[in-house]
Design a protein around this motif. Structure first.
Motif, PDB file in Angstrom:
ATOM      1  N   ILE A  27       0.860  -1.177   0.000  1.00  0.00           N
ATOM      2  CA  ILE A  27       0.000   0.000   0.000  1.00  0.00           C
ATOM      3  C   ILE A  27       0.898   1.228   0.000  1.00  0.00           C
ATOM      4  CG2 ILE A  27      -1.959  -1.095   1.142  1.00  0.00           C
ATOM      5  CD1 ILE A  27      -0.967   0.137   3.790  1.00  0.00           C
ATOM      6  N   TRP A  46      -7.512   2.341  -2.090  1.00  0.00           N
ATOM      7  CA  TRP A  46      -6.279   1.775  -1.547  1.00  0.00           C
ATOM      8  C   TRP A  46      -5.158   1.967  -2.554  1.00  0.00           C
ATOM      9  CZ3 TRP A  46      -5.766   0.585   3.343  1.00  0.00           C
ATOM     10  CH2 TRP A  46      -6.872   0.201   4.077  1.00  0.00           C
ATOM     11  N   THR A  48      -1.751   1.617  -4.202  1.00  0.00           N
ATOM     12  CA  THR A  48      -0.654   0.659  -4.053  1.00  0.00           C
ATOM     13  C   THR A  48       0.461   1.033  -5.012  1.00  0.00           C
ATOM     14  OG1 THR A  48      -1.592  -0.842  -5.710  1.00  0.00           O
ATOM     15  CG2 THR A  48      -2.211  -1.241  -3.415  1.00  0.00           C
ATOM     16  N   ASN A  63      -4.424  -5.397   1.400  1.00  0.00           N
ATOM     17  CA  ASN A  63      -4.314  -4.000   1.797  1.00  0.00           C
ATOM     18  C   ASN A  63      -4.693  -3.809   3.261  1.00  0.00           C
ATOM     19  OD1 ASN A  63      -3.650  -3.597  -0.873  1.00  0.00           O
ATOM     20  ND2 ASN A  63      -5.594  -2.678  -1.424  1.00  0.00           N
TER      21      ASN A  63
END
Length: 132
Positions: A27, A46, A48, A63
């Motif tokens: 993440i 999220w 990444t 995550n």
């Protein structure tokens, strides 16, 4: 996730999350306010540093697990809990984070990644003493 003692990350244990971290798949720490990522409300939920996985459930659980482990790392000495209480008062996240940890979100993430590279020990702590 941390408060639910792992709920929401059932598909990914810490060993799997550490494996991803060691492969530099993780993440992205963010230090701006708002819901769901960089753009604020309804931005990327999220962020990444690697392409999204086709298995959305596994991605979400990965995550969640990584964020829970980072929170546990931050909460050594209950600093993260104190940070949360400070944010409840309406204080700015970026400034508050720097005040509590003496480093930016990105600097603390780098420190966390370095620690994970040195050890595969769990960073989880007991919630009953976390003050949450």
């Amino acid at each position: 996730m941390y408060a639910s003692n792992g709920g929401g990350a059932d598909l990914v244990n810490e060993k799997a999350a550490i494996s991803y971290l060691k492969e530099n798949k993780h993440i992205e720490p963010i230090d701006v306010g708002g819901l769901f990522g960089k753009g604020g409300v309804w931005g990327e939920r999220w962020p990444t540093n690697y392409p999204r996985l086709k298995d959305g459930a596994f991605q979400q659980h990965m995550n969640y697990r990584q964020s829970e482990m980072f929170y546990a790392f931050l909460n050594k000495g209950y600093k993260a809990t104190s940070l949360l209480r400070n944010l409840e008062k309406g204080n700015n996240f970026k400034e508050s984070f720097k005040n509590f940890f003496g480093k930016t979100t990105y600097e603390m993430w780098s420190e966390y990644i370095s620690e994970q590279a040195l050890t595969s020990q769990s960073t989880r702590t007991s919630l009953r003493y976390a003050g949450i």
